[in-house]
Design an enzyme around this catalytic site. Structure first.
Site, PDB file in Angstrom:
ATOM      1  N   ARG A  59       0.848  -1.209   0.000  1.00  0.00           N
ATOM      2  CA  ARG A  59       0.000   0.000   0.000  1.00  0.00           C
ATOM      3  C   ARG A  59       0.877   1.250   0.000  1.00  0.00           C
ATOM      4  NH1 ARG A  59      -2.940  -3.525  -0.142  1.00  0.00           N
ATOM      5  NH2 ARG A  59      -3.241  -2.653  -2.198  1.00  0.00           N
ATOM      6  N   ASN A  90      -8.020   8.941   6.007  1.00  0.00           N
ATOM      7  CA  ASN A  90      -7.068   8.287   5.116  1.00  0.00           C
ATOM      8  C   ASN A  90      -5.709   8.126   5.779  1.00  0.00           C
ATOM      9  OD1 ASN A  90      -9.066   8.206   3.263  1.00  0.00           O
ATOM     10  ND2 ASN A  90      -8.346   9.966   2.078  1.00  0.00           N
ATOM     11  N   HIS A 107      -6.961   7.836  11.492  1.00  0.00           N
ATOM     12  CA  HIS A 107      -6.638   6.407  11.451  1.00  0.00           C
ATOM     13  C   HIS A 107      -5.159   6.142  11.203  1.00  0.00           C
ATOM     14  CE1 HIS A 107     -11.135   5.591  10.415  1.00  0.00           C
ATOM     15  NE2 HIS A 107     -10.925   5.747  11.702  1.00  0.00           N
TER      16      HIS A 107
HETATM   17  P1  NAD Z   1     -15.247   4.006   1.787  1.00  0.00           P
HETATM   18  O1  NAD Z   1     -14.473   3.218   0.779  1.00  0.00           O
HETATM   19  O2  NAD Z   1     -16.115   3.261   2.730  1.00  0.00           O
HETATM   20  O3  NAD Z   1     -16.132   5.045   1.002  1.00  0.00           O
HETATM   21  C1  NAD Z   1     -15.575   5.748  -0.088  1.00  0.00           C
HETATM   22  C2  NAD Z   1     -16.520   6.816  -0.500  1.00  0.00           C
HETATM   23  O4  NAD Z   1     -15.856   7.550  -1.513  1.00  0.00           O
HETATM   24  C3  NAD Z   1     -17.834   6.285  -1.079  1.00  0.00           C
HETATM   25  O5  NAD Z   1     -18.915   6.977  -0.493  1.00  0.00           O
HETATM   26  C4  NAD Z   1     -17.693   6.587  -2.573  1.00  0.00           C
HETATM   27  O6  NAD Z   1     -18.943   6.915  -3.172  1.00  0.00           O
HETATM   28  C5  NAD Z   1     -16.782   7.802  -2.542  1.00  0.00           C
HETATM   29  N1  NAD Z   1     -16.037   8.051  -3.781  1.00  0.00           N
HETATM   30  C6  NAD Z   1     -15.686   7.188  -4.763  1.00  0.00           C
HETATM   31  N2  NAD Z   1     -15.018   7.854  -5.730  1.00  0.00           N
HETATM   32  C7  NAD Z   1     -14.946   9.149  -5.347  1.00  0.00           C
HETATM   33  C8  NAD Z   1     -14.384  10.329  -5.927  1.00  0.00           C
HETATM   34  N3  NAD Z   1     -13.762  10.313  -7.107  1.00  0.00           N
HETATM   35  N4  NAD Z   1     -14.509  11.502  -5.250  1.00  0.00           N
HETATM   36  C9  NAD Z   1     -15.129  11.559  -4.047  1.00  0.00           C
HETATM   37  N5  NAD Z   1     -15.689  10.475  -3.473  1.00  0.00           N
HETATM   38  C10 NAD Z   1     -15.595   9.290  -4.101  1.00  0.00           C
HETATM   39  O7  NAD Z   1     -14.198   4.932   2.556  1.00  0.00           O
HETATM   40  P2  NAD Z   1     -14.206   5.542   4.018  1.00  0.00           P
HETATM   41  O8  NAD Z   1     -15.577   5.964   4.399  1.00  0.00           O
HETATM   42  O9  NAD Z   1     -13.092   6.518   4.043  1.00  0.00           O
HETATM   43  O10 NAD Z   1     -13.816   4.326   4.960  1.00  0.00           O
HETATM   44  C11 NAD Z   1     -12.680   3.589   4.606  1.00  0.00           C
HETATM   45  C12 NAD Z   1     -11.707   3.317   5.715  1.00  0.00           C
HETATM   46  O11 NAD Z   1     -10.590   2.628   5.125  1.00  0.00           O
HETATM   47  C13 NAD Z   1     -11.171   4.580   6.298  1.00  0.00           C
HETATM   48  O12 NAD Z   1     -11.243   4.429   7.660  1.00  0.00           O
HETATM   49  C14 NAD Z   1      -9.720   4.672   5.845  1.00  0.00           C
HETATM   50  O13 NAD Z   1      -8.861   4.735   6.979  1.00  0.00           O
HETATM   51  C15 NAD Z   1      -9.399   3.372   5.163  1.00  0.00           C
HETATM   52  N6  NAD Z   1      -8.883   3.544   3.776  1.00  0.00           N
HETATM   53  C16 NAD Z   1      -7.986   4.541   3.505  1.00  0.00           C
HETATM   54  C17 NAD Z   1      -7.521   4.727   2.210  1.00  0.00           C
HETATM   55  C18 NAD Z   1      -6.518   5.824   1.964  1.00  0.00           C
HETATM   56  O14 NAD Z   1      -5.742   6.146   2.860  1.00  0.00           O
HETATM   57  N7  NAD Z   1      -6.500   6.428   0.761  1.00  0.00           N
HETATM   58  C19 NAD Z   1      -7.998   3.914   1.175  1.00  0.00           C
HETATM   59  C20 NAD Z   1      -8.901   2.895   1.484  1.00  0.00           C
HETATM   60  C21 NAD Z   1      -9.350   2.722   2.778  1.00  0.00           C
END
Ligand code: NAD
Length: 236
Positions: A59, A90, A107
């Protein structure tokens, strides 16, 4: 001119989707490929720390290669207009790399590690590059684990996030399905007078209180669309 008002951004995995980082629950999401219990729980670490370390190394590699997207950059630009505080779920560092100067990682932050011993929150260690090695140890001799809050663990930054939310004149909730608790509960602690927006392709269906303005769209398009309104609220 800089407004004296405060903008709080509460972001989730969707904020980084346009940077090519997989979200969590969408159909092409990260957890389609891995069982959550095998990689993102304290039990997984106890059972197979090498597997968990490799999963997060992979990751981290992808996150280092990714670039902040227009949404991240627009949020950083808001600092020219007001005080902007980002609370992110994130574990990537794309808000910071876009230029946001005040970011709270609810997180954790994958670019750091911490002790797997009893004093986990005492010290965080910046990981040099993408690889946390199996031999890496904290100052007390315990193996280092990723600085990430796993499912089933407490969220040490929660209280701080609550107090930040209480300062918000404007709250922008971005790219989160609001399914992961306790993080998702935070949005209920904004003041009544706070101007509240939720920006997400699924904005119309997400479970938010009635005073949220729902902005359907991806991060870059959605933030762009609310800019004129934000300027009005900030009296600029
Ligand atoms: P989630 O995956 O549950 O939800 C993602 C949301 O993003 C959805 O509602 C979706 O419709 C929306 N989405 C999709 N494409 C998008 C775009 N282009 N622009 C804006 N929104 C968009 O994510 P969550 O609610 O953050 O929960 C996930 C958990 O997993 C978090 O606690 C996080 O810590 C972790 N996580 C982090 C990362 C990262 O650091 N980038 C990635 C995956 C998961």
């Amino acid at each position: 001119m800089i407004s004296s008002k405060v903008i709080v951004v509460f972001s989730g995995a969707g904020a980084s989707a346009e940077s090519g980082i997989q979200t969590f629950r969408d159909s092409d999401g990260l957890w389609e490929e891995h069982r959550l219990e095998d990689v993102a729980t304290p039990e997984a670490w106890a059972a197979d720390p090498d597997l968990v370390t490799r999963f997060y190394n992979e990751r981290r590699k992808r996150i280092i290669e990714a670039k902040p997207n227009k949404g991240h950059l627009q949020l950083a630009e808001l600092e020219k207009m007001a005080s902007v505080k980002v609370i992110t779920q994130n574990i990537d560092d794309l808000h910071e790399r876009a230029g946001s100067s005040d970011v709270l990682h609810l997180h954790g932050n994958i670019r750091y590690s911490k002790s797997s011993g009893p004093n986990q929150e005492r010290e965080y260690y910046k990981i040099d590059g993408w690889e946390l090695k199996e031999s890496d140890r904290c100052s007390e001799g315990y193996r280092l684990r990723p600085h990430v809050v796993w499912f089933g663990e407490a969220v040490p930054a929660y209280e701080e996030a609550l107090s930040i939310l209480g300062l918000a004149d404007i709250l922008i909730v971005l790219g989160t399905s609001l399914q992961v608790y306790p993080a998702a509960g935070l949005i209920h602690y904004a003041m009544k007078a706070t101007h509240k927006y939720i920006v997400d392709p699924k904005a119309e269906t997400l479970d938010v209180p009635a005073d949220f303005i729902r902005v359907k769209g991806g991060a870059s398009e959605g933030i762009q669309n609310i800019l004129p309104e934000l300027k009005k609220v900030l009296s600029l």
